[in-house]
Design an enzyme around this catalytic site. Structure first.
Site, PDB file in Angstrom:
ATOM      1  CE  LYS A 265      -4.240  -1.675   2.209  1.00  0.00           C
ATOM      2  NZ  LYS A 265      -5.057  -1.607   3.425  1.00  0.00           N
TER       3      LYS A 265
ATOM      4  CE  LYS B 282      -6.302  -7.605  -1.701  1.00  0.00           C
ATOM      5  NZ  LYS B 282      -6.097  -7.444  -0.291  1.00  0.00           N
TER       6      LYS B 282
ATOM      7  CE  LYS C  79     -12.254  -2.753   1.010  1.00  0.00           C
ATOM      8  NZ  LYS C  79     -13.099  -2.924   2.142  1.00  0.00           N
TER       9      LYS C  79
HETATM   10  P1  TYM Z   1     -11.034  -5.701   4.425  1.00  0.00           P
HETATM   11  O1  TYM Z   1     -12.037  -4.690   4.861  1.00  0.00           O
HETATM   12  O2  TYM Z   1     -10.057  -5.322   3.371  1.00  0.00           O
HETATM   13  O3  TYM Z   1     -11.772  -7.013   3.926  1.00  0.00           O
HETATM   14  C1  TYM Z   1     -12.748  -7.677   4.696  1.00  0.00           C
HETATM   15  C2  TYM Z   1     -12.575  -9.177   4.569  1.00  0.00           C
HETATM   16  O4  TYM Z   1     -12.684  -9.606   3.212  1.00  0.00           O
HETATM   17  C3  TYM Z   1     -11.575 -10.414   2.880  1.00  0.00           C
HETATM   18  N1  TYM Z   1     -11.251 -10.222   1.453  1.00  0.00           N
HETATM   19  C4  TYM Z   1     -11.125 -11.202   0.547  1.00  0.00           C
HETATM   20  N2  TYM Z   1     -11.231 -12.538   0.652  1.00  0.00           N
HETATM   21  C5  TYM Z   1     -11.058 -13.268  -0.469  1.00  0.00           C
HETATM   22  N3  TYM Z   1     -10.791 -12.720  -1.687  1.00  0.00           N
HETATM   23  C6  TYM Z   1     -10.677 -11.395  -1.841  1.00  0.00           C
HETATM   24  N4  TYM Z   1     -10.422 -10.853  -3.034  1.00  0.00           N
HETATM   25  C7  TYM Z   1     -10.836 -10.564  -0.688  1.00  0.00           C
HETATM   26  N5  TYM Z   1     -10.787  -9.225  -0.476  1.00  0.00           N
HETATM   27  C8  TYM Z   1     -11.039  -9.040   0.828  1.00  0.00           C
HETATM   28  C9  TYM Z   1     -10.451  -9.942   3.779  1.00  0.00           C
HETATM   29  O5  TYM Z   1      -9.461 -10.934   3.941  1.00  0.00           O
HETATM   30  C10 TYM Z   1     -11.204  -9.649   5.061  1.00  0.00           C
HETATM   31  O6  TYM Z   1     -11.360 -10.821   5.835  1.00  0.00           O
HETATM   32  N6  TYM Z   1      -7.576  -5.678   8.024  1.00  0.00           N
HETATM   33  C11 TYM Z   1      -8.928  -6.109   7.696  1.00  0.00           C
HETATM   34  C12 TYM Z   1      -9.991  -5.548   8.617  1.00  0.00           C
HETATM   35  C13 TYM Z   1      -9.801  -5.824  10.075  1.00  0.00           C
HETATM   36  C14 TYM Z   1      -9.918  -7.084  10.722  1.00  0.00           C
HETATM   37  C15 TYM Z   1      -9.728  -6.818  12.106  1.00  0.00           C
HETATM   38  C16 TYM Z   1     -10.162  -8.369  10.282  1.00  0.00           C
HETATM   39  C17 TYM Z   1      -9.551  -4.897  11.039  1.00  0.00           C
HETATM   40  N7  TYM Z   1      -9.517  -5.486  12.255  1.00  0.00           N
HETATM   41  C18 TYM Z   1      -9.773  -7.835  13.061  1.00  0.00           C
HETATM   42  C19 TYM Z   1     -10.194  -9.390  11.228  1.00  0.00           C
HETATM   43  C20 TYM Z   1     -10.000  -9.124  12.591  1.00  0.00           C
HETATM   44  C21 TYM Z   1      -9.238  -5.636   6.287  1.00  0.00           C
HETATM   45  O7  TYM Z   1      -8.685  -4.681   5.809  1.00  0.00           O
HETATM   46  O8  TYM Z   1     -10.254  -6.289   5.706  1.00  0.00           O
END
Ligand code: TYM
Length: 330
Positions: free
Chosen positions: A112, A195, A198
């Site tokens: 990032k 992947k 967004k």
């Molecule tokens: P975020 O908001 O980017 O995404 C939310 C969840 O979706 C999953 N994900 C995917 N899984 C499969 N294929 C994809 N292309 C794909 N894109 C996104 C992510 O793995 C995630 O599970 N850091 C985290 C948010 C977070 C979090 C936490 C998660 C903050 N605190 C505590 C678990 C526990 C994030 O940015 O997810």
């Protein structure tokens, strides 16, 4: 019951199929077997600049989508991260336990930040995974359903829990990632080797897209120059990704789909997948609209969730503060 915690960022107008298949589907399923805590992580969202009005709206839309997908506030604690100050408080403690080199090795930060000048990257983006660790540890969660891209953050979380425990005495639970192999990484339809995320709209199937828009994105998905519909991630990443999505949404095995489409063309597969996606998103979209029509009710659900979350989080934080040696307020 074991505990589960997970979070999702309110940084887009809609969640996408990667979020759903990689993580949210497991959130819904684990409500039955776990004591569940699920949050919309708005503190994480501001690691990059957010428009205040949009952030507020997207936080509500995120909560509405979670409810529409089947998160049940009667069984799960659904809340907004900034409503529970203990996350940020424990986050600070965890920052003090993290090595600078250790944080520097987080690949998501490296990806990032690579595209920007150093002064345009906030320190919050650097400490992001440490706050994530606090999110998990403050509930003493046993399991964390996420996609493959979060695996390294979960490893850091376990390391920090272990470090705190050995320095101050057993306080935190070491959480396990819950990553479902088949759908752990859903790929971008325009670039099926990265992947779905967004930041690249044309290849992202959003849950709140008009079904017409999704159908068009699926129709234009990048494939290959063969004609055979076969699961082969090496040679046919595009077709394989479409098959994985199809299989996950219908429950039909990949081998069964290969047989169904023997002798048929890519156009047939894409058309049918667009129908499958439409069938899935149509009721979700309707329910989201319902929740957004009554924001007062939605806010009430989130307030109730925050209260329940705080009960647990404040107890953990208090225990941690005491062990660190902070003088308790009289
Ligand atoms: P975020 O908001 O980017 O995404 C939310 C969840 O979706 C999953 N994900 C995917 N899984 C499969 N294929 C994809 N292309 C794909 N894109 C996104 C992510 O793995 C995630 O599970 N850091 C985290 C948010 C977070 C979090 C936490 C998660 C903050 N605190 C505590 C678990 C526990 C994030 O940015 O997810």
């Amino acid at each position: 019951k074991p505990r589960v915690l997970s979070g999702i960022q309110p940084t887009a107008d809609s969640f996408h199929l990667g979020n759903y298949l990689g993580a949210l589907r497991q959130w819904v399923a684990m409500q039955d077997t776990h004591e569940a805590f699920y949050c919309v992580v708005d503190l994480h969202a501001i690691t990059v600049e957010q428009d205040p009005k949009k952030l507020r709206q997207r936080t509500r839309v995120s909560a509405a989508q979670l409810l529409a997908l089947g998160i049940d506030p009667a069984r799960s604690t659904l809340f907004v991260q900034s409503h529970v100050p203990e996350h940020a408080q424990l986050g600070w403690v965890m920052q003090c336990l993290t090595g600078f080199g250790e944080a520097s090795r987080m690949t998501q930060f490296k990806d990032k930040s690579a595209r920007q000048a150093a002064d345009h990257v906030g320190v919050g983006l650097f400490t992001y995974p440490i706050l994530q660790a606090a999110d998990i540890l403050v509930y003493r969660a046993n399991e964390v359903p996420v996609g493959e891209d979060q695996r390294q953050h979960l490893e850091l979380t376990r390391d920090l829990a272990q470090r705190f425990n050995s320095r101050y005495g057993k306080t935190f639970v070491l959480p396990e990632p819950h990553i479902v192999k088949d759908t752990a990484k859903i790929y971008d339809l325009q670039d099926p080797t990265s992947k779905m995320s967004k930041s690249v709209p044309a290849g992202v199937v959003e849950l709140l897209d008009e079904p017409k828009v999704s159908a068009k994105k699926i129709r234009s998905a990048v494939t290959d120059l063969e004609r055979e519909i076969r699961y082969d991630t090496e040679k046919k990443p595009g077709i394989s990704n479409l098959l994985v999505i199809y299989s996950a949404l219908t429950g039909r095995a990949l081998s069964a789909l290969e047989a169904d489409y023997e002798g048929k063309g890519y156009g047939d597969l894409k058309k049918d997948l667009a129908d499958v996606v439409t069938d899935f998103v149509t009721p979700v979209r309707e329910k989201v609209r319902g929740y957004l029509d009554d924001p007062a009710e939605l806010d009430k659900i989130l307030l109730g969730g925050a209260q329940r979350a705080r009960e647990v989080a404040s107890r953990t934080l208090e225990a941690a503060y005491k062990r660190i040696g902070f003088l308790p307020p009289a």
